[in-house]
Each structure stands twice: as structure tokens, then as C-alpha cells.
Design an enzyme around this catalytic site. Sequence first.
Site, PDB file in Angstrom:
ATOM      1  N   ARG A   1       0.837  -1.212   0.000  1.00 34.38           N
ATOM      2  CA  ARG A   1       0.000   0.000   0.000  1.00 34.38           C
ATOM      3  C   ARG A   1       0.870   1.259   0.000  1.00 34.38           C
ATOM      4  NH1 ARG A   1      -2.351   1.186   5.986  1.00 34.38           N
ATOM      5  NH2 ARG A   1      -0.558   0.555   7.220  1.00 34.38           N
TER       6      ARG A   1
ATOM      7  N   ASP B   1      11.135  -7.460   7.884  1.00 35.90           N
ATOM      8  CA  ASP B   1      10.829  -6.423   6.888  1.00 35.90           C
ATOM      9  C   ASP B   1      10.707  -5.045   7.536  1.00 35.90           C
ATOM     10  OD1 ASP B   1       8.468  -7.975   7.841  1.00 35.90           O
ATOM     11  OD2 ASP B   1       7.340  -6.349   6.923  1.00 35.90           O
ATOM     12  N   ASN B   2      10.793  -4.987   8.874  1.00 38.43           N
ATOM     13  CA  ASN B   2      10.756  -3.702   9.577  1.00 38.43           C
ATOM     14  C   ASN B   2      12.094  -3.361  10.229  1.00 38.43           C
ATOM     15  OD1 ASN B   2       8.087  -3.132   8.932  1.00 38.43           O
ATOM     16  ND2 ASN B   2       7.303  -4.293  10.668  1.00 38.43           N
TER      17      ASN B   2
END
EC number: 2.7.7.-
Length: 488
Positions: free
Chosen positions: A94, A253-254
Amino acid sequence: MTKNNEAGWNLDHSYTTLPQSFYTEIPPTPVSSPELVKLNHSLAISLGFNPEELKKEAEIAIFAGNALPEGAHPLAQAYAGHQFGHFNMLGDGRALLIGEQMTPSGKRFDIQLKGSGPTPYSRRGDGRAALGPMLREYIISEAMYALDIPTTRSLAVVTTGEPTYRETKLPGAILTRVASSHIRVGTFQYAAARGSIEDLQSLADYTIKRHYPEIEAHENRYTALLQEVIKKQASLIAKWQLVGFIHGVMNTDNITISGETIDYGPCAFMDNYDQGTVFSSIDTQGRYAYGNQPYMAAWDLARLAESLIPILHEDEEEVLKIAQDEISKFSVQYEKQWFLGMKKKLGLFSNEEQDQSLIEQLLKMMEKFKADYTNTFRSLTLNTIENTALFESPEFKEWYKLWQSRLERQEESKENAYEMMKNNNPSIIPRNHRVEEALEAAVTNGDYSVMEKLLEALSNPYAYATEQEEYCVPPVPTNRPYRTFCGT
């Protein structure tokens, strides 16, 4: 549609020099009636923008994804990630990187629209974001910046004029996020999982050139890259722990390669000191609890080391030894940074053997008496010992004498010690109940004044200003634990 450049856009797109498997070019999805609700003036100026131009309709259209600035190259980045320990191929579901803004000082920053519509990586998501979580990211990321903690930042928030559906119907919004880059541990996992050593090498070379150019000529530059990332993350996690910040979703992924905090979904700041504090509604096992954060960072970095194995060394035994040796250094570096930070929080300039014990005793008492983490250090800094269960206890009074005599034994004056404490103990953090209050006013009533006041107070957390005192008050005790949600 491309807009002209009076606002100060100066975009490059070096990410597209990587193999195309790392991204998909796609335009943002337009929205019906965008409205600018928050612009970060000081950040805009530092990036080379004219804030007054950014408030104009043509520029608001850019923040909404209805138009593109000159030189834009919108793309969604591909990456993978261990989400709560389970590996998945992911990507920007997004968000779109519209380009890299080159600042007047020659620095490069990603400009990303978050909530800009579906991408090939959206899976079943709608690609949109709700106003509350976007304002929350704005507040917390700016508070982190003021606390001098490396972080992505927020340039603007626009409402879309369209609803977003989660558990209920919510107003839609798009956040413009600014980052040194969006390269993650998960980006390297993605490259490794695809099995192309050439692609992995391209990513590593690009990352070194962008973030660690000083190691480009290093004999073992990929090992040096791993070392640099470990160093950055050890420093970052120590800073989190020292202010009581709980990220909530430390998936690979963070975890950024630049060492910046990213993704402010279910994060929150700790009130009462408790190693087991968890706020995220989806972290039912406490995997990312406050006390676990250093261990989870080491786990995530081990996944980075695994991903780099094909390019670290040709010899199989040697490469495993290199990876294990480097990962083992994380805990040493973290402990060193945390201990130095804790000493500053207690005004300790010199070194004494019992310093570790002095720190541990205080934290143990704080946990036992459920003392407010920020306010305990604030009270010690101001030397105003308030009427709380901790400060009234005989063990604290004994500890206080030991601490005072420790301060007296060092060469530096007590005045200097208290000044150092003031510079290392924030008097104000984004208290969860205050953040919720600001979001409620903005989202439900369209009243942004509560948020503006909060942001103003949070912009100088070490000021110890009288007008900030209302924001220092902890929440009223309740049987209902505070819960955060990822907003996806």
C-alpha cells in the site's frame, strides 16, 4: 500528469539501477477529494522544499497520488520477511516510492506515499490507509526524531475524501514518509530466496554505495556491510530501551539497513516499568515485548547474515564462522551502548565496579513497585523525590544514599551530573492516552488543535518546561491494558 517544480522537487531514482526483480513500476491510484491536514514545515525546508508552495492545490494532488512531481518514477519495492517468525515473500502492498529527493546539502532521501492504492504486492489488501494510523505515525516518528533516535519521518498527511474499511468505516488518508532508504533485512532475504547471487551482489553493492561508502574499498566489503548494520542496530535498540519505546512488530521487513526506526503501526511507549510490556494486539505470545527487543534484533540480524552467506566467503565452513562471529558481536555492542546510556541517565561520568549493580537495583525496584519509567528518571533528574510507592520504600531510600555518595565520589560536580541527566532523561514522551486523545479529536471531530499542542510539547522533550508538565502525567490506572493495532 507531471507538475512543475516551484515547490522544490529534485528527484533522482537510483533504486531503478537495481535488477527489475526488486520493484514494480506502477502509478498511484487517484483519490476523489484530497485535503492537506498536516505539513511538516521544518522537514520540508531541510529537504529543499518551499513549504508555502507545498500547501497549494497542485502539490496537495502530489501527496494524494493524483499527480506526480517532475522527475517522479513511482514504484513498489519487493522484499520478504519473517513475520512473527514465519517467512513470507512480501512487498509494498500500500505504498509507492515516488523518487529520491536530493537535498541542498547533497543528501538523498526516499519520498514514499503510504496508502496510495493497491500494488502487485497487496495480496488481499486494498492498498489504502486510515487517517488515525497515519496521524499516529506522524506523531510518534516526529517524537522519536526529537528524542534523537534514528527514524523515518513524516512530511505530510492528506485525507482522501474516501472511506477505508477495516473493522468499521474510517476516513482514508495518505502519509508522505521520508527515509534514508527503505532497504530492509527483508530486501536481502528476498534476493537470497530468489537464488540469484548476481542480484544479491547488486543489492549489497548498491546498499554500500548508498549508506556505507566508506567500506566500498574494503577487502571483505560484504562482511564489513554486515558489521556496519549490526553496529547501527545495536545503537538503535539501546536508544529504544533507554526511553521505554516498544516497537511491537520487529519482523525482518521492519529492520532497516540504514539503522532507522520504521513502521509505527502497533508501537507505544511504556508507562510502568515492566520487562514484559506488550501493547500490540497481535503479539499474543509477547515475542516483541520490551525486554525481548534486543534478542529479537539479534535474531533478525542473524537472518541478514544468512542471506549474505552466498557472497560472504567461498569456503562453506569459513562463511558460517564469519556469520556467527559477527552476530555474536551484537549483544556486546548493544550492552555497551545501553550501559553507557544508563550511566548518563544517572549522571555517572566515571567508571566504578558497582555501577552495573546500582543500575540493576534501581530497575528491579522500579519493576517491583510498578514505577513509571519516564517519571522515575525525571524525578531523579529534578531531585524531587515524590510520594510514590517506590520512593517511600526503605530499599529505595537505601539505594538513593548509595547513588548520592557515588555522585559525590566523581570529579565532576553534582550540578554537572544533573545537567547530563537532564540531557538524557526526557521529561515528556508521547504518552499513549495523550496520543489517543489527539487522534480522537482529529478523526472524530476534525479538531487538529489537540494534536498540534501535543506535537509542540513533544518537539523539545529535554526542555523541562513548565508548559509541558500536563503531558508528563501518567494515565489513570485501569484494569484494561492499552492495546495497539497495526492499522493494515
